[in-house]
Design a protein around this motif. Structure first.
Motif, mmCIF file in Angstrom:
data_model
loop_
_atom_site.group_PDB
_atom_site.id
_atom_site.type_symbol
_atom_site.label_atom_id
_atom_site.label_comp_id
_atom_site.label_asym_id
_atom_site.label_seq_id
_atom_site.Cartn_x
_atom_site.Cartn_y
_atom_site.Cartn_z
ATOM 1 N N GLY A 272 -5.380 -41.348 14.044
ATOM 2 C CA GLY A 272 -4.747 -42.567 14.526
ATOM 3 C C GLY A 272 -5.552 -43.357 15.532
ATOM 4 N N VAL A 273 -6.834 -43.024 15.705
ATOM 5 C CA VAL A 273 -7.658 -43.678 16.719
ATOM 6 C C VAL A 273 -8.929 -44.211 16.072
ATOM 7 N N GLU A 274 -9.257 -45.460 16.348
ATOM 8 C CA GLU A 274 -10.488 -46.070 15.852
ATOM 9 C C GLU A 274 -11.706 -45.305 16.378
ATOM 10 N N GLY A 275 -12.549 -44.846 15.476
ATOM 11 C CA GLY A 275 -13.819 -44.232 15.849
ATOM 12 C C GLY A 275 -13.728 -42.816 16.389
ATOM 13 N N ARG A 276 -12.543 -42.227 16.420
ATOM 14 C CA ARG A 276 -12.400 -40.916 17.057
ATOM 15 C C ARG A 276 -13.367 -39.884 16.483
ATOM 16 N N TYR A 277 -13.595 -39.936 15.192
ATOM 17 C CA TYR A 277 -14.446 -38.949 14.527
ATOM 18 C C TYR A 277 -15.895 -39.039 14.999
ATOM 19 N N PHE A 278 -16.336 -40.228 15.442
ATOM 20 C CA PHE A 278 -17.759 -40.465 15.668
ATOM 21 C C PHE A 278 -18.177 -40.461 17.136
ATOM 22 N N VAL A 279 -17.232 -40.562 18.084
ATOM 23 C CA VAL A 279 -17.610 -40.736 19.493
ATOM 24 C C VAL A 279 -17.566 -39.402 20.242
ATOM 25 N N TRP A 280 -18.256 -39.403 21.407
ATOM 26 C CA TRP A 280 -18.419 -38.165 22.168
ATOM 27 C C TRP A 280 -18.280 -38.427 23.657
ATOM 28 N N SER A 281 -17.732 -37.432 24.354
ATOM 29 C CA SER A 281 -17.794 -37.456 25.814
ATOM 30 C C SER A 281 -19.046 -36.699 26.256
ATOM 31 N N GLU A 282 -19.524 -37.039 27.452
ATOM 32 C CA GLU A 282 -20.676 -36.317 27.991
ATOM 33 C C GLU A 282 -20.353 -34.829 28.140
ATOM 34 N N ARG A 283 -19.155 -34.522 28.598
ATOM 35 C CA ARG A 283 -18.770 -33.131 28.813
ATOM 36 C C ARG A 283 -18.809 -32.343 27.506
ATOM 37 N N GLU A 284 -18.307 -32.940 26.429
ATOM 38 C CA GLU A 284 -18.280 -32.244 25.146
ATOM 39 C C GLU A 284 -19.696 -31.942 24.655
ATOM 40 N N ILE A 285 -20.609 -32.865 24.836
ATOM 41 C CA ILE A 285 -21.986 -32.639 24.402
ATOM 42 C C ILE A 285 -22.627 -31.521 25.234
ATOM 43 N N ARG A 286 -22.370 -31.536 26.534
ATOM 44 C CA ARG A 286 -22.929 -30.481 27.386
ATOM 45 C C ARG A 286 -22.398 -29.117 26.970
ATOM 46 N N GLY A 310 -14.207 -45.221 27.212
ATOM 47 C CA GLY A 310 -14.408 -43.978 27.937
ATOM 48 C C GLY A 310 -15.183 -42.923 27.195
ATOM 49 N N GLU A 311 -15.523 -43.177 25.942
ATOM 50 C CA GLU A 311 -16.310 -42.247 25.131
ATOM 51 C C GLU A 311 -17.666 -42.893 24.835
ATOM 52 N N ASN A 312 -18.534 -42.142 24.173
ATOM 53 C CA ASN A 312 -19.882 -42.610 23.888
ATOM 54 C C ASN A 312 -20.118 -42.791 22.394
ATOM 55 N N VAL A 313 -20.521 -43.994 22.025
ATOM 56 C CA VAL A 313 -21.105 -44.225 20.707
ATOM 57 C C VAL A 313 -22.590 -43.939 20.843
ATOM 58 N N LEU A 314 -23.095 -42.979 20.109
ATOM 59 C CA LEU A 314 -24.504 -42.613 20.241
ATOM 60 C C LEU A 314 -25.397 -43.763 19.802
ATOM 61 N N HIS A 315 -26.412 -44.044 20.604
ATOM 62 C CA HIS A 315 -27.407 -45.056 20.275
ATOM 63 C C HIS A 315 -28.722 -44.633 20.906
ATOM 64 N N VAL A 316 -29.785 -45.361 20.628
ATOM 65 C CA VAL A 316 -31.117 -44.961 21.093
ATOM 66 C C VAL A 316 -31.700 -46.096 21.926
ATOM 67 N N PRO A 317 -31.574 -46.030 23.245
ATOM 68 C CA PRO A 317 -32.103 -47.120 24.083
ATOM 69 C C PRO A 317 -33.608 -47.309 23.956
ATOM 70 N N ARG A 318 -34.356 -46.202 23.782
ATOM 71 C CA ARG A 318 -35.826 -46.286 23.688
ATOM 72 C C ARG A 318 -36.286 -45.453 22.486
ATOM 73 N N PRO A 319 -36.356 -46.083 21.321
ATOM 74 C CA PRO A 319 -36.712 -45.341 20.105
ATOM 75 C C PRO A 319 -38.084 -44.676 20.206
ATOM 76 N N ASP A 320 -38.151 -43.472 19.667
ATOM 77 C CA ASP A 320 -39.390 -42.696 19.698
ATOM 78 C C ASP A 320 -39.280 -41.631 18.615
ATOM 79 N N GLU A 321 -40.151 -41.682 17.609
ATOM 80 C CA GLU A 321 -40.041 -40.758 16.482
ATOM 81 C C GLU A 321 -40.276 -39.308 16.892
ATOM 82 N N ALA A 322 -41.200 -39.087 17.794
ATOM 83 C CA ALA A 322 -41.431 -37.711 18.242
ATOM 84 C C ALA A 322 -40.204 -37.163 18.951
ATOM 85 N N GLY A 323 -39.578 -38.002 19.780
ATOM 86 C CA GLY A 323 -38.353 -37.582 20.447
ATOM 87 C C GLY A 323 -37.232 -37.314 19.460
#
Length: 628
Positions: A272-286, A310-323
């Motif tokens: 019942g929540v938009e994007g719930r499947y795709f977003v993350w909290s910092e705590r959950e990732i840790r 209040g959640e995070n949509v993952l994105h890449v502020p500084r793209p780097d293929e090695a990273g």
């Protein structure tokens, strides 16, 4: 659906005063086109959900997009319940008034959908100037920071990078390549790109490609995979090849039906929540990644406060293929954890048109990046559609749950699948796919052609009669069936040397000459056909000794060369070459010179000296005819 149609008071009122019809616009694009045109004429805009009131002759007389259930809901002065009640009262009290409005609006819809262009079939053929005007317009509106066009929301189709790549190829204008590359790299780095699972969401709600509308569509991912694959051919960038791989692997992993076709879409919501499947909290990732969390959080821009409710949509502020490569293990663990969440609903309709686009993406991507799994998936999908979604030689629109729906295929079904089969032939050199493509193109002419003015109607002559018969006149998030059919005709003409296909394409281009002159961006995918026709399209034929495999060094040259205007054919000497020559006369009288693989590069049937070395082939296909 939830706020109005499932509300008992609204349902009671609808059932008492109306015949309520709910239309799946993906299964019936013809119905959607008619009543969306009516909605736009009445309101000045469009969108979904769309509600249209019709009289007993199916003529629209009132329409709008989103109506909340009741007055005051979501800040609206009038709700669905009040509007529907008032219209029922007007109809009962003064049906003649409704009839006048319906007659007027039906006439407007018929005029808008006929796409009768003033210039008609006597118009001059659109040429490179249409491409130049479109590129100049996109350049003025380009978002220098984020790519795409300025503003929000942002759709991938708003800046057609495939046109820009062709413009750069033939002009060497660095601006065209800059716009294409900037847009592709920023889309790939943004939250609109599913950074864990691959593939793209439908569009970005902001100007930075960061927060998406989380729905995923088969057609978006198919079209973007082709764009990134062509960009890889132009630039050789590893990140563009990687996006092709993750996007097509996503389709095989999450959108492939066991029978061979591909499903249509997945919802934006879960639980019942938009994007719930795709977003993350910092705590959950840790918690999931432990000591590895730090590099992941930094690379994907994760913060305690998040960037979306209040959640995070993952994105890449500084793209780097090695990273990116270094975080493969972390991504795999989070993807595994995500798979245990309640997933968004998947629309398991298999649409012929969208499967045609998927076949193109898998075949082209597989050929260019040398991935046989994707080519095999394209084979399976093509075989499925041709066997399970065809009756008496006619394509059907959709299939679900073990059976095809009795809805005849539309122009886009025939055109998109035909394109996919041509691409599949070029990836496999299996002549059956070229035969099937020619049969579909013949059916397209027989069923959909506008014999008076050129081009095609969206519906066949024997489709259900609506109040208007649409003639597609613009490209949107998907290309129009007309734009793809023009390019198909030109490509098939190159294979067959049959002048009929040139005439078909030129009649269609003349039929749309006025739009291509005034607003070429409205037919951005038809500009691909304009580029093909104005170029020296290459007919490349490979012939190798019988009993040997296809010549890999020659294929590698063709993988890495951006040759958008082409017909690629090949076969070993013997029965396969003879069978191919019956379908593609361009291959006649070709042979493996001196028992060695031989490449023939021709233009309109005139061939250069045979090439028996891959480097000679490269030298023959690389020269470009200037656009100007």
């Amino acid at each position: 659906e939830e706020e109005s149609f499932e509300d008992l008071e609204v349902a009671r009122m609808l059932n008492q005063g109306y015949v309520a019809i709910k239309v799946d616009r993906e299964e019936r694009p013809d119905v959607d086109a008619v009543y969306m045109t009516a909605t736009q004429a009445l309101t000045g805009g469009g969108g979904w959900p769309m509600s249209v009131w019709l009289d007993h002759q199916r003529r629209p007389f009132y329409a709008g997009t989103y109506f909340p259930a009741r007055d005051g809901d979501r800040g609206a002065s009038r709700g669905f319940l009040s509007i529907a009640g008032e219209i029922a009262e007007v109809w009962s009290r003064d049906p003649a008034r409704v009839g006048v409005a319906a007659e007027s609006l039906a006439g407007a819809v018929q005029a808008a959908l006929s796409a009768a262009e003033p210039a008609g079939t006597g118009a001059p053929l659109p040429g490179p100037e249409a491409i130049e005007r479109a590129v100049a317009g996109w350049s003025r509106a380009f978002d220098e920071r984020h790519g795409g066009l300025r503003g929000a929301p942002k759709f991938p189709s708003s800046l057609p990078v495939r046109v820009l790549l062709r413009h750069h190829r033939r002009t060497r204008d660095p601006r065209s390549l800059e716009m294409a590359v900037r847009s592709l790299e920023r889309m790939a780095a943004g939250g609109m790109h599913d950074q864990l699972g691959g593939g793209f969401h439908r569009y970005s709600t902001d100007s930075a490609w960061l927060v998406p509308h989380f729905e995923k569509m088969l057609y978006d991912n198919a079209l973007l995979a082709v764009a990134y694959a062509e960009a890889w051919q132009v630039t050789g960038r590893a990140d563009f090849a990687r996006v092709v791989r993750t996007t097509l692997d996503y389709l095989l992993r999450e959108m492939a039906a066991p029978e061979g076709g591909f499903y249509s879409a997945t919802d934006a919501d879960s639980e019942g929540v938009e994007g719930r499947y795709f977003v993350w909290s910092e705590r959950e990732i840790r918690e999931r990644l432990g000591p590895e969390a730090g590099p992941f959080l930094a690379f994907y821009g994760v913060t305690p406060g998040g960037n979306f409710e209040g959640e995070n949509v993952l994105h890449v502020p500084r793209p780097d293929e090695a990273g990116w490569e270094a975080l493969a293990g972390a991504r795999a663990r989070l993807l595994e954890a995500r798979a245990r969440r309640p997933a968004p609903l998947r629309d398991e309709k298999v649409l012929a048109a969208w499967n045609g686009l998927a076949i193109s993406a898998l075949a082209f991507g597989g050929r260019v990046l040398g991935e046989p799994r994707w080519v095999e998936a394209a084979r399976r999908a093509a075989g499925f559609v041709l066997s399970e979604m065809r009756r008496d030689g006619r394509l059907l629109r959709s299939w679900k749950g073990g059976r095809a729906a009795p809805v005849p295929g539309f122009l886009e079904d025939h055109a998109f699948l035909c394109q996919g089969l041509i691409d599949l032939y070029e990836a496999t050199f299996e002549v059956r796919w070229l035969r099937e493509a020619l049969a579909l193109a013949d059916a397209t002419e027989r069923l959909f052609a506008d014999r008076e003015r050129g081009g095609w109607f969206a519906t066949a002559e024997d489709h259900e009669r609506l109040i208007a018969r649409e003639k597609p006149s613009h490209d949107g998030a998907e290309p129009s069936g007309a734009s793809v059919a023009v390019l198909n005709a030109l490509r098939l003409g190159a294979f067959t040397a049959d002048d009929r296909w040139r005439q078909v394409a030129e009649r269609a281009l003349r039929a749309h000459a006025d739009t291509l002159a005034r607003s070429p961006h409205a037919l951005h995918d038809m500009l691909l056909a304009v580029d093909f026709r104005s170029d020296d399209a290459r007919e490349v034929v490979l012939v190798w000794p019988a009993g040997q495999p296809a010549p890999e060094p020659f294929l590698e040259v063709l993988r890495r060369t951006f040759l958008p205007n082409r017909a690629l054919a090949g076969a070993p000497e013997g029965p396969e070459l003879q069978a191919l020559s019956q379908v593609a006369p361009v291959t006649r009288e070709k042979r493996a010179a001196g028992g060695r693989t031989t490449a023939y590069v021709c233009e309109r049937g005139f061939c250069r000296l045979p090439a028996i070395e891959p480097e000679k082939l490269r030298a023959q296909v690389e020269p470009v005819k200037p656009l100007r």
